[in-house]
Design a protein around this motif. Sequence first.
Motif, PDB file in Angstrom:
ATOM      1  N   GLU A   1      -0.596   8.165   9.713  1.00 32.46           N
ATOM      2  CA  GLU A   1      -1.497   7.138   9.176  1.00 32.46           C
ATOM      3  C   GLU A   1      -0.800   5.771   9.187  1.00 32.46           C
ATOM      4  O   GLU A   1      -1.380   4.770   9.610  1.00 32.46           O
ATOM      5  CB  GLU A   1      -1.902   7.533   7.745  1.00 32.46           C
ATOM      6  CG  GLU A   1      -2.901   6.623   7.085  1.00 32.46           C
ATOM      7  CD  GLU A   1      -4.292   6.660   7.726  1.00 32.46           C
ATOM      8  OE1 GLU A   1      -4.585   7.650   8.462  1.00 32.46           O
ATOM      9  OE2 GLU A   1      -5.059   5.702   7.527  1.00 32.46           O
TER      10      GLU A   1
ATOM     11  N   VAL B   1       0.866  -1.183   0.000  1.00 28.38           N
ATOM     12  CA  VAL B   1       0.000   0.000   0.000  1.00 28.38           C
ATOM     13  C   VAL B   1       0.904   1.234   0.000  1.00 28.38           C
ATOM     14  O   VAL B   1       1.864   1.308   0.783  1.00 28.38           O
ATOM     15  CB  VAL B   1      -0.932   0.038   1.233  1.00 28.38           C
ATOM     16  CG1 VAL B   1      -1.954   1.165   1.083  1.00 28.38           C
ATOM     17  CG2 VAL B   1      -1.632  -1.297   1.427  1.00 28.38           C
TER      18      VAL B   1
ATOM     19  N   ASN C   1      -3.006   0.366  -5.365  1.00 22.83           N
ATOM     20  CA  ASN C   1      -3.565   0.619  -4.021  1.00 22.83           C
ATOM     21  C   ASN C   1      -2.824   1.820  -3.407  1.00 22.83           C
ATOM     22  O   ASN C   1      -1.874   1.669  -2.645  1.00 22.83           O
ATOM     23  CB  ASN C   1      -3.390  -0.642  -3.169  1.00 22.83           C
ATOM     24  CG  ASN C   1      -4.212  -0.583  -1.897  1.00 22.83           C
ATOM     25  OD1 ASN C   1      -4.759   0.474  -1.558  1.00 22.83           O
ATOM     26  ND2 ASN C   1      -4.293  -1.700  -1.206  1.00 22.83           N
ATOM     27  N   ILE C   2      -3.270   3.024  -3.787  1.00 24.12           N
ATOM     28  CA  ILE C   2      -2.620   4.266  -3.350  1.00 24.12           C
ATOM     29  C   ILE C   2      -3.577   5.004  -2.434  1.00 24.12           C
ATOM     30  O   ILE C   2      -4.749   5.218  -2.794  1.00 24.12           O
ATOM     31  CB  ILE C   2      -2.343   5.198  -4.561  1.00 24.12           C
ATOM     32  CG1 ILE C   2      -1.785   4.421  -5.738  1.00 24.12           C
ATOM     33  CG2 ILE C   2      -1.442   6.363  -4.151  1.00 24.12           C
ATOM     34  CD1 ILE C   2      -0.368   4.049  -5.651  1.00 24.12           C
ATOM     35  N   LYS C   3      -3.102   5.413  -1.265  1.00 23.87           N
ATOM     36  CA  LYS C   3      -3.967   6.181  -0.350  1.00 23.87           C
ATOM     37  C   LYS C   3      -3.447   7.618  -0.287  1.00 23.87           C
ATOM     38  O   LYS C   3      -2.268   7.857  -0.005  1.00 23.87           O
ATOM     39  CB  LYS C   3      -3.919   5.560   1.053  1.00 23.87           C
ATOM     40  CG  LYS C   3      -4.308   4.102   1.085  1.00 23.87           C
ATOM     41  CD  LYS C   3      -5.577   3.900   1.890  1.00 23.87           C
ATOM     42  CE  LYS C   3      -6.008   2.448   1.981  1.00 23.87           C
ATOM     43  NZ  LYS C   3      -6.456   1.832   0.740  1.00 23.87           N
ATOM     44  N   TYR C   4      -4.330   8.559  -0.591  1.00 23.68           N
ATOM     45  CA  TYR C   4      -3.986   9.980  -0.505  1.00 23.68           C
ATOM     46  C   TYR C   4      -4.427  10.489   0.851  1.00 23.68           C
ATOM     47  O   TYR C   4      -5.615  10.476   1.173  1.00 23.68           O
ATOM     48  CB  TYR C   4      -4.652  10.760  -1.639  1.00 23.68           C
ATOM     49  CG  TYR C   4      -4.130  10.344  -2.992  1.00 23.68           C
ATOM     50  CD1 TYR C   4      -3.055  11.006  -3.577  1.00 23.68           C
ATOM     51  CD2 TYR C   4      -4.680   9.254  -3.666  1.00 23.68           C
ATOM     52  CE1 TYR C   4      -2.538  10.600  -4.813  1.00 23.68           C
ATOM     53  CE2 TYR C   4      -4.174   8.827  -4.890  1.00 23.68           C
ATOM     54  CZ  TYR C   4      -3.116   9.512  -5.450  1.00 23.68           C
ATOM     55  OH  TYR C   4      -2.608   9.092  -6.658  1.00 23.68           O
ATOM     56  N   ILE C   5      -3.493  10.921   1.682  1.00 27.98           N
ATOM     57  CA  ILE C   5      -3.824  11.347   3.043  1.00 27.98           C
ATOM     58  C   ILE C   5      -3.884  12.881   3.055  1.00 27.98           C
ATOM     59  O   ILE C   5      -2.862  13.541   2.852  1.00 27.98           O
ATOM     60  CB  ILE C   5      -2.761  10.875   4.067  1.00 27.98           C
ATOM     61  CG1 ILE C   5      -2.437   9.390   3.848  1.00 27.98           C
ATOM     62  CG2 ILE C   5      -3.230  11.123   5.490  1.00 27.98           C
ATOM     63  CD1 ILE C   5      -3.575   8.442   4.031  1.00 27.98           C
TER      64      ILE C   5
ATOM     65  N   PHE D   1       1.367   5.413   0.342  1.00 25.42           N
ATOM     66  CA  PHE D   1       0.733   6.565   0.979  1.00 25.42           C
ATOM     67  C   PHE D   1       1.310   7.858   0.420  1.00 25.42           C
ATOM     68  O   PHE D   1       2.520   8.067   0.433  1.00 25.42           O
ATOM     69  CB  PHE D   1       0.941   6.512   2.494  1.00 25.42           C
ATOM     70  CG  PHE D   1       0.214   5.345   3.113  1.00 25.42           C
ATOM     71  CD1 PHE D   1      -1.043   5.511   3.657  1.00 25.42           C
ATOM     72  CD2 PHE D   1       0.783   4.080   3.112  1.00 25.42           C
ATOM     73  CE1 PHE D   1      -1.733   4.428   4.192  1.00 25.42           C
ATOM     74  CE2 PHE D   1       0.102   2.997   3.646  1.00 25.42           C
ATOM     75  CZ  PHE D   1      -1.159   3.164   4.186  1.00 25.42           C
TER      76      PHE D   1
END
Length: 340
Positions: free
Chosen positions: A250, A238, A335-339, A240
């Motif tokens: 996170e 994953v 699967n990229i999470k932008y915080i 971030f």
Amino acid sequence: METKVYKQKDDNLKELAEILKAGGLVAIPTETVYGLAADGLNPEAVKKIFTAKNRPMDNPLILHIFEIDQIYDLVENLDPVYADILSKLWPGPLTVILKKSSLIPDEVSAGLDTVAIRMPDKKLTRDLISLAGSPLAAPSANISGRPSPTSAKAVLADMNGRIEAILDGGDSKIGIESTVLDLSVSPVKILRPGYYTQEILEEYFGQVDLDLALKDKDQTPKSPGQKYKHYSPRAKVVVFMGDDDKVVNEIKKISQDQENIGIMVFEDQVHKFPESEKVISMGSKDDLSEMAHMLFESFRDMDEKQVETILVQGVEEKGFGLSIMNRLNKAAGNNIKYII
Ligand code: AMP
Ligand code: MG
């Protein structure tokens, strides 16, 4: 078949060249990643690469040459302006796509009318190509889908028993694959980002476009290899993106709630985590060469430590960061999470 690992010695190069001439497979060190080489003009030898790697047959291979003169038999025609530029950028981590000559087996070009060619920087490997007497077809020496190998040990982990030999030339200096530049279109176009960025290539070629698929996941990539999931460790990855502090908070939160997490962050963030062999520094954010150098090896390392999920701090998609994020996005299956 027993896979023999050879050290860098002149006699060994001769023996390896004989294996290649006889249609065998030899993993070769290069400055980008290790390649899985066969005589590129021998269709039966080239087919063995696809079997050993479990590679889809529609994904064409790069031909590796030892001197620029070798290119003229392999392509229909090379513009003297491009020849001049290539003599400046080669040997080095740049692969060019040109209209192929009739010498190129369909197995190499996967039926396309173009061929990919590169001259690797490693002298040892150029000497072997020269001794083999033929351009060497060589994709990365991993099982398809796995992280590319940047050491002889990583090649052995995937290829033991599947190929005749590995030439151990130490760790790959760069650690991610070459830039693939399509010279068969005008303006020229980057199909796979790598060490040479759009900005650097524009200094030589003038306008350089980026394949639309590199920015928009819904576009079909021109390079067949770009459509596959790739570079993936067994662990889930994953990525971030966002402000350092928010990303680190996170990652910390998730790693406290879950077991068996691996963490890869930039060196100035490492001290925010408890000391652990599962927390790895990616070097400085201001010089991404360390991150490129350790990325694939660290994925393999995390697999050896039986990590289930790897949380990675991403970088801005510009310059060399675009090339690194291309590998990370694929490893993570987007699967990229932008915080924020
Ligand atoms: P690798 O499999 O790691 O050696 O990467 C080779 C890359 O070059 C893959 O993404 C291939 O799809 C790409 N490639 C090779 N030949 C061609 C070609 N003729 N046209 C477009 N892309 C190519
Ligand atoms: Mg590959």
